[in-house]
Motif scaffolding. Sequence first.
Motif, PDB file in Angstrom:
ATOM      1  N   VAL A   1       0.838  -1.195   0.000  1.00 49.93           N
ATOM      2  CA  VAL A   1       0.000   0.000   0.000  1.00 49.93           C
ATOM      3  C   VAL A   1       0.879   1.254   0.000  1.00 49.93           C
ATOM      4  O   VAL A   1       1.962   1.263   0.583  1.00 49.93           O
ATOM      5  CB  VAL A   1      -0.959   0.005   1.217  1.00 49.93           C
ATOM      6  CG1 VAL A   1      -0.171   0.065   2.525  1.00 49.93           C
ATOM      7  CG2 VAL A   1      -1.956   1.143   1.145  1.00 49.93           C
ATOM      8  N   ASP A   2       0.406   2.285  -0.676  1.00 53.22           N
ATOM      9  CA  ASP A   2       1.118   3.562  -0.801  1.00 53.22           C
ATOM     10  C   ASP A   2       0.239   4.650  -0.204  1.00 53.22           C
ATOM     11  O   ASP A   2      -0.836   4.952  -0.722  1.00 53.22           O
ATOM     12  CB  ASP A   2       1.384   3.837  -2.289  1.00 53.22           C
ATOM     13  CG  ASP A   2       2.144   5.138  -2.538  1.00 53.22           C
ATOM     14  OD1 ASP A   2       2.565   5.780  -1.558  1.00 53.22           O
ATOM     15  OD2 ASP A   2       2.310   5.508  -3.715  1.00 53.22           O
ATOM     16  N   VAL A   3       0.672   5.226   0.926  1.00 53.39           N
ATOM     17  CA  VAL A   3      -0.088   6.267   1.608  1.00 53.39           C
ATOM     18  C   VAL A   3       0.740   7.543   1.611  1.00 53.39           C
ATOM     19  O   VAL A   3       1.922   7.528   1.986  1.00 53.39           O
ATOM     20  CB  VAL A   3      -0.443   5.854   3.055  1.00 53.39           C
ATOM     21  CG1 VAL A   3      -1.325   6.920   3.706  1.00 53.39           C
ATOM     22  CG2 VAL A   3      -1.155   4.503   3.069  1.00 53.39           C
ATOM     23  N   ASN A   4       0.138   8.643   1.191  1.00 53.75           N
ATOM     24  CA  ASN A   4       0.876   9.883   0.984  1.00 53.75           C
ATOM     25  C   ASN A   4       0.491  10.997   1.942  1.00 53.75           C
ATOM     26  O   ASN A   4      -0.647  11.083   2.399  1.00 53.75           O
ATOM     27  CB  ASN A   4       0.669  10.389  -0.448  1.00 53.75           C
ATOM     28  CG  ASN A   4       1.200   9.431  -1.500  1.00 53.75           C
ATOM     29  OD1 ASN A   4       0.721   9.383  -2.611  1.00 53.75           O
ATOM     30  ND2 ASN A   4       2.198   8.622  -1.144  1.00 53.75           N
ATOM     31  N   SER A   5       1.470  11.848   2.217  1.00 56.84           N
ATOM     32  CA  SER A   5       1.283  13.069   2.999  1.00 56.84           C
ATOM     33  C   SER A   5       1.971  14.201   2.247  1.00 56.84           C
ATOM     34  O   SER A   5       2.603  13.978   1.217  1.00 56.84           O
ATOM     35  CB  SER A   5       1.890  12.911   4.398  1.00 56.84           C
ATOM     36  OG  SER A   5       3.284  12.628   4.289  1.00 56.84           O
ATOM     37  N   GLU A   6       1.857  15.414   2.788  1.00 53.97           N
ATOM     38  CA  GLU A   6       2.486  16.554   2.112  1.00 53.97           C
ATOM     39  C   GLU A   6       3.965  16.675   2.441  1.00 53.97           C
ATOM     40  O   GLU A   6       4.751  17.142   1.621  1.00 53.97           O
ATOM     41  CB  GLU A   6       1.761  17.850   2.486  1.00 53.97           C
ATOM     42  CG  GLU A   6       0.331  17.932   1.968  1.00 53.97           C
ATOM     43  CD  GLU A   6      -0.330  19.235   2.357  1.00 53.97           C
ATOM     44  OE1 GLU A   6       0.294  20.303   2.208  1.00 53.97           O
ATOM     45  OE2 GLU A   6      -1.483  19.193   2.828  1.00 53.97           O
ATOM     46  N   THR A   7       4.351  16.271   3.664  1.00 50.62           N
ATOM     47  CA  THR A   7       5.754  16.400   4.070  1.00 50.62           C
ATOM     48  C   THR A   7       6.279  15.094   4.640  1.00 50.62           C
ATOM     49  O   THR A   7       5.523  14.266   5.159  1.00 50.62           O
ATOM     50  CB  THR A   7       5.929  17.498   5.146  1.00 50.62           C
ATOM     51  OG1 THR A   7       5.253  17.090   6.343  1.00 50.62           O
ATOM     52  CG2 THR A   7       5.365  18.827   4.665  1.00 50.62           C
ATOM     53  N   ASP A   8       7.581  14.926   4.566  1.00 51.10           N
ATOM     54  CA  ASP A   8       8.233  13.748   5.111  1.00 51.10           C
ATOM     55  C   ASP A   8       8.162  13.759   6.637  1.00 51.10           C
ATOM     56  O   ASP A   8       8.149  12.707   7.275  1.00 51.10           O
ATOM     57  CB  ASP A   8       9.692  13.714   4.651  1.00 51.10           C
ATOM     58  CG  ASP A   8      10.349  12.372   4.909  1.00 51.10           C
ATOM     59  OD1 ASP A   8       9.712  11.347   4.615  1.00 51.10           O
ATOM     60  OD2 ASP A   8      11.481  12.350   5.415  1.00 51.10           O
ATOM     61  N   PHE A   9       8.084  14.947   7.216  1.00 50.34           N
ATOM     62  CA  PHE A   9       7.994  15.085   8.674  1.00 50.34           C
ATOM     63  C   PHE A   9       6.750  14.373   9.208  1.00 50.34           C
ATOM     64  O   PHE A   9       6.818  13.602  10.162  1.00 50.34           O
ATOM     65  CB  PHE A   9       7.951  16.568   9.058  1.00 50.34           C
ATOM     66  CG  PHE A   9       7.776  16.805  10.532  1.00 50.34           C
ATOM     67  CD1 PHE A   9       8.851  16.669  11.403  1.00 50.34           C
ATOM     68  CD2 PHE A   9       6.539  17.166  11.042  1.00 50.34           C
ATOM     69  CE1 PHE A   9       8.685  16.878  12.772  1.00 50.34           C
ATOM     70  CE2 PHE A   9       6.364  17.383  12.406  1.00 50.34           C
ATOM     71  CZ  PHE A   9       7.446  17.232  13.272  1.00 50.34           C
TER      72      PHE A   9
ATOM     73  N   ILE B   1      -3.769  13.997   3.390  1.00 48.23           N
ATOM     74  CA  ILE B   1      -3.307  12.608   3.454  1.00 48.23           C
ATOM     75  C   ILE B   1      -4.165  11.795   2.493  1.00 48.23           C
ATOM     76  O   ILE B   1      -5.391  11.911   2.506  1.00 48.23           O
ATOM     77  CB  ILE B   1      -3.425  12.040   4.878  1.00 48.23           C
ATOM     78  CG1 ILE B   1      -2.443  12.775   5.810  1.00 48.23           C
ATOM     79  CG2 ILE B   1      -3.140  10.540   4.903  1.00 48.23           C
ATOM     80  CD1 ILE B   1      -2.640  12.455   7.273  1.00 48.23           C
ATOM     81  N   THR B   2      -3.518  11.017   1.657  1.00 44.54           N
ATOM     82  CA  THR B   2      -4.252  10.205   0.683  1.00 44.54           C
ATOM     83  C   THR B   2      -3.761   8.761   0.707  1.00 44.54           C
ATOM     84  O   THR B   2      -2.571   8.509   0.892  1.00 44.54           O
ATOM     85  CB  THR B   2      -4.084  10.742  -0.753  1.00 44.54           C
ATOM     86  OG1 THR B   2      -2.689  10.678  -1.125  1.00 44.54           O
ATOM     87  CG2 THR B   2      -4.552  12.188  -0.863  1.00 44.54           C
ATOM     88  N   VAL B   3      -4.699   7.845   0.548  1.00 46.61           N
ATOM     89  CA  VAL B   3      -4.338   6.444   0.339  1.00 46.61           C
ATOM     90  C   VAL B   3      -4.343   6.262  -1.172  1.00 46.61           C
ATOM     91  O   VAL B   3      -5.384   6.087  -1.788  1.00 46.61           O
ATOM     92  CB  VAL B   3      -5.336   5.495   1.014  1.00 46.61           C
ATOM     93  CG1 VAL B   3      -4.873   4.041   0.849  1.00 46.61           C
ATOM     94  CG2 VAL B   3      -5.486   5.832   2.492  1.00 46.61           C
ATOM     95  N   ARG B   4      -3.178   6.335  -1.765  1.00 48.36           N
ATOM     96  CA  ARG B   4      -3.074   6.465  -3.215  1.00 48.36           C
ATOM     97  C   ARG B   4      -3.383   5.183  -3.976  1.00 48.36           C
ATOM     98  O   ARG B   4      -4.087   5.185  -4.988  1.00 48.36           O
ATOM     99  CB  ARG B   4      -1.665   6.951  -3.578  1.00 48.36           C
ATOM    100  CG  ARG B   4      -1.505   7.233  -5.058  1.00 48.36           C
ATOM    101  CD  ARG B   4      -0.093   7.612  -5.387  1.00 48.36           C
ATOM    102  NE  ARG B   4       0.058   7.879  -6.808  1.00 48.36           N
ATOM    103  CZ  ARG B   4       1.224   7.924  -7.446  1.00 48.36           C
ATOM    104  NH1 ARG B   4       2.346   7.733  -6.780  1.00 48.36           N
ATOM    105  NH2 ARG B   4       1.276   8.158  -8.733  1.00 48.36           N
ATOM    106  N   ARG B   5      -2.858   4.054  -3.497  1.00 48.75           N
ATOM    107  CA  ARG B   5      -3.006   2.804  -4.253  1.00 48.75           C
ATOM    108  C   ARG B   5      -2.652   1.618  -3.358  1.00 48.75           C
ATOM    109  O   ARG B   5      -1.995   1.769  -2.319  1.00 48.75           O
ATOM    110  CB  ARG B   5      -2.094   2.810  -5.486  1.00 48.75           C
ATOM    111  CG  ARG B   5      -0.648   3.154  -5.142  1.00 48.75           C
ATOM    112  CD  ARG B   5       0.226   3.322  -6.346  1.00 48.75           C
ATOM    113  NE  ARG B   5       1.534   3.839  -5.964  1.00 48.75           N
ATOM    114  CZ  ARG B   5       2.599   3.860  -6.740  1.00 48.75           C
ATOM    115  NH1 ARG B   5       2.519   3.378  -7.972  1.00 48.75           N
ATOM    116  NH2 ARG B   5       3.747   4.349  -6.319  1.00 48.75           N
ATOM    117  N   PHE B   6      -3.094   0.466  -3.774  1.00 46.09           N
ATOM    118  CA  PHE B   6      -2.767  -0.764  -3.058  1.00 46.09           C
ATOM    119  C   PHE B   6      -2.829  -1.921  -4.038  1.00 46.09           C
ATOM    120  O   PHE B   6      -3.438  -1.833  -5.106  1.00 46.09           O
ATOM    121  CB  PHE B   6      -3.736  -0.996  -1.896  1.00 46.09           C
ATOM    122  CG  PHE B   6      -5.097  -1.481  -2.328  1.00 46.09           C
ATOM    123  CD1 PHE B   6      -5.406  -2.831  -2.325  1.00 46.09           C
ATOM    124  CD2 PHE B   6      -6.065  -0.583  -2.762  1.00 46.09           C
ATOM    125  CE1 PHE B   6      -6.654  -3.278  -2.738  1.00 46.09           C
ATOM    126  CE2 PHE B   6      -7.319  -1.016  -3.169  1.00 46.09           C
ATOM    127  CZ  PHE B   6      -7.611  -2.365  -3.161  1.00 46.09           C
TER     128      PHE B   6
END
Length: 292
Positions: free
Chosen positions: A75-83, A138-143
């Motif tokens: 699964v690939d979950v995204n945010s705006e910053t690495d922090f 925050i997005t759950v982009r793909r799995f």
Amino acid sequence: MTISAAMVKELRERTSSGMMECKKALVEANGDMELAIENMRKSGLAKADKKSGRIAAEGIIGAKISEDGKTVVLVDVNSETDFVAKGDDFVGFVNDITNALLTTDVADEEQLQALVLANGSTVDETRRALIAKLGENITVRRFIKYTSTDGGQAFYLHGSKIGVIVELSKNDSVLGKDIAMHIAAAKPEYISDSQVSAEIIAKEKEIFAAQALESGKPAEIVEKMIGGRITKFLAEVTLLGQPFIKDDSMTVGKLLTSKGNSVTRFARFEVGEGIEKKEENFAEEVMAQVRG
């Protein structure tokens, strides 16, 4: 009504929100705990909707395999910053999703958003609550999920930014991890030559032919040059044709043959791939604020 510290503490535990935000919510709800929670949820959803258009190109890759080695998820979950991506809340969210996916049949993004996590909330509800808490989109982009009754699965995570899952025709966890590690590093696009379409090969031939003709060599030599370039191209883009990263004296294909095994399918996720990131110039941003 007086808002006690115990009331604020209870609301913080139930919502994972900040102390001042909890106190403000209780004051506005005149001490009604349930109303305060409802109002905070509504506010959080509104905040999440406002942030939904912001680019989220950081994040982490999650992967997990079942105890019997027959099922694996990526699964690939995204945010705006690495922090934010490194924070416990975000990492926990990704882990909860991978755990839930491993034991639930989910076919598409809509079903994923409605998937109920261990906390009793859906993926989308939890995601929105995190947006409200962390202040970022925050997005759950793909799995992707592989299940096999006869073969075996394996995965490899390179830190938290690259993840690979591999399905083998025969269960071999050590070989599977080695192949997954190779895919993480070498980025093959196909398993074998047979998966490369005729259109792609024709396009590459056209490019190589144009380059070869500029050399001024005879047509028959040019034809041999094109053939050699195509062979090299196929070796570069196919898993079986690539030199194995742990021993470049053999190809991955030869390694698999020596083990009496084969790769059925694989998937590779890398955080941020394919997302057009916004270029930030923080110096200009500060100057713009100073100028008003």
